[in-house]
Scaffold this active site. Structure first.
Site, short mmCIF file in Angstrom:
data_model
loop_
_atom_site.label_atom_id
_atom_site.label_comp_id
_atom_site.label_asym_id
_atom_site.label_seq_id
_atom_site.Cartn_x
_atom_site.Cartn_y
_atom_site.Cartn_z
N LYS A 116 0.81 -1.22 0.00
CA LYS A 116 0.00 0.00 0.00
C LYS A 116 0.84 1.27 0.00
O LYS A 116 0.44 2.28 -0.58
CB LYS A 116 -1.00 0.01 1.17
CG LYS A 116 -0.45 -0.18 2.55
CD LYS A 116 -1.60 -0.26 3.56
CE LYS A 116 -1.07 -0.48 4.98
NZ LYS A 116 -0.48 -1.84 5.12
N ASN A 139 -1.35 6.78 6.67
CA ASN A 139 -0.39 5.87 7.28
C ASN A 139 1.01 6.02 6.69
O ASN A 139 1.99 5.51 7.23
CB ASN A 139 -0.89 4.42 7.09
CG ASN A 139 -0.27 3.46 8.07
OD1 ASN A 139 -0.24 3.72 9.27
ND2 ASN A 139 0.24 2.35 7.57
N HIS A 185 -0.93 -8.50 11.71
CA HIS A 185 -1.50 -7.82 12.88
C HIS A 185 -2.55 -8.67 13.60
O HIS A 185 -3.48 -8.13 14.20
CB HIS A 185 -2.16 -6.49 12.46
CG HIS A 185 -1.26 -5.55 11.73
ND1 HIS A 185 -0.07 -5.10 12.26
CD2 HIS A 185 -1.35 -4.97 10.50
CE1 HIS A 185 0.51 -4.28 11.40
NE2 HIS A 185 -0.23 -4.21 10.32
#
Length: 333
Positions: A116, A139, A185
């Site tokens: 990303k 982010n 995660h």
């Protein structure tokens, strides 16, 4: 968001301080609380704009009087403080949701377990090269809220993590990009991969008929879970027909782009390039502008970065590969 509100900010990093600055600028009372120690620079910034704060712990009684709580991405919903605030009837949202409620531009949002950041950089570079009034946020570096505080733009290319998506309610990109979903995660999601995938899918939950969803139909993490009949946006699936063995991607029937022209390597970067180019095209950039932009693209360090050759051995720095699938893509490349 109508009228002045009391905004409680949890977390004093880039997202939290950015949200605090935007809240202050837009006429709200603000209080920031951090469980750890704020950096000297963050404290100086808060003091400059007369934003009260605490560090080294949270005062629940002070936070629960807020009309709205904005939490940093690093604070999970399972945190006891968040649970207590929700029990007290407070609305808890993420920084990108708060920023979204105060912006009037167009949004190209990109998420995925891997790729990303590269895709965000590519899409921003393509639009910037095409002359768009565009900012790169999320982010990837500067928070969305801080960017709105500093300068408004017509377009925002946002790298969005699952942590940020967990706290959205109305956030809606004009163009959403979903690259892949692989285990990552999972400690945040109780070891449940399905919960993590659901967080990623939140990027298209609010899309309407005039919006675009660009998604990787070749990725099993997406293709096995996505329900296209439940999505109200226009769909642009990326498939094998878009790629070839010559490190090129097919943008339209007679128009290709080369991964090598962008100084990238690997099949996964074919997907990243394709996603960015499709998004830039739907935003209004021409094929010529997109193609020309590749010659000046420079990716971040530590992402399949060639650092030198010694005794016939090529050395590549890929220290940003922080999960198994990222390492797999690097070895494949």
């Amino acid at each position: 968001m109508e009228g002045m509100q009391m905004i409680g900010i949890i977390g004093g990093g880039e997202s939290g301080v950015g949200a605090a600055l935007l809240a202050k600028q837009t006429g709200h009372e603000v209080f920031l609380s951090d469980a750890g120690k704020l950096t000297a620079g963050r404290k100086e910034e808060l003091e400059k704009y007369e934003i009260p704060f605490e560090e080294g712990g949270h005062t629940f009684e002070r936070l629960k009087i807020a009309d709205l709580i904005v939490k940093s991405p690093g604070v999970p919903d399972s945190d006891p403080l968040i649970a207590d605030l929700l029990d007290a009837g407070r609305e808890v949202i993420s920084e990108i949701e708060f920023a979204y409620r105060h912006q009037h531009g167009k949004i190209l949002a990109i998420t995925g377990s891997n790729g990303k950041t590269t895709t965000t950089h590519l899409a921003y570079h393509m639009l910037n090269h095409a002359g768009f009034d565009v900012a790169e946020v999320g982010n990837v570096g500067k928070s969305f809220a801080r960017q709105l505080f500093e300068q408004r733009h017509d377009w925002y290319v946002i790298e969005v993590s699952s942590f940020q998506l967990d706290g959205i309610r109305f956030f809606k990109p004009d163009i959403a990009v979903l690259l892949n979903i692989t285990p990552d995660h999972l400690d945040r999601y109780g070891g449940d991969f399905e919960r993590y995938a659901e967080s990623k899918f939140r990027i298209f939950r609010n899309l309407g008929a005039g919006d675009w969803l660009i998604f990787n139909a070749m990725d099993p993490g997406i293709s096995s879970r996505i329900r296209l009949d439940q999505i109200h946006a226009r769909l642009l699936p990326m498939g094998h027909a878009h790629l070839d063995g010559r490190r090129r991607v097919r943008l339209t029937e007679n128009r290709d782009l080369s991964v090598a022209d962008a100084r990238l390597i690997g099949r996964h970067n074919q997907v990243n390039l394709l996603a960015a180019a499709l998004a830039a095209k739907e935003a209004g950039a021409s094929y010529a502008q997109i193609r020309e932009s590749l010659a000046t693209f420079q990716n971040d360090p530590h992402r399949l970065e060639v650092v030198g050759e010694w005794n016939g051995v090529l050395f590549i720095n890929d220290s940003k590969a922080t999960n198994v699938d990222a390492v797999y893509y690097a070895l494949e490349a």
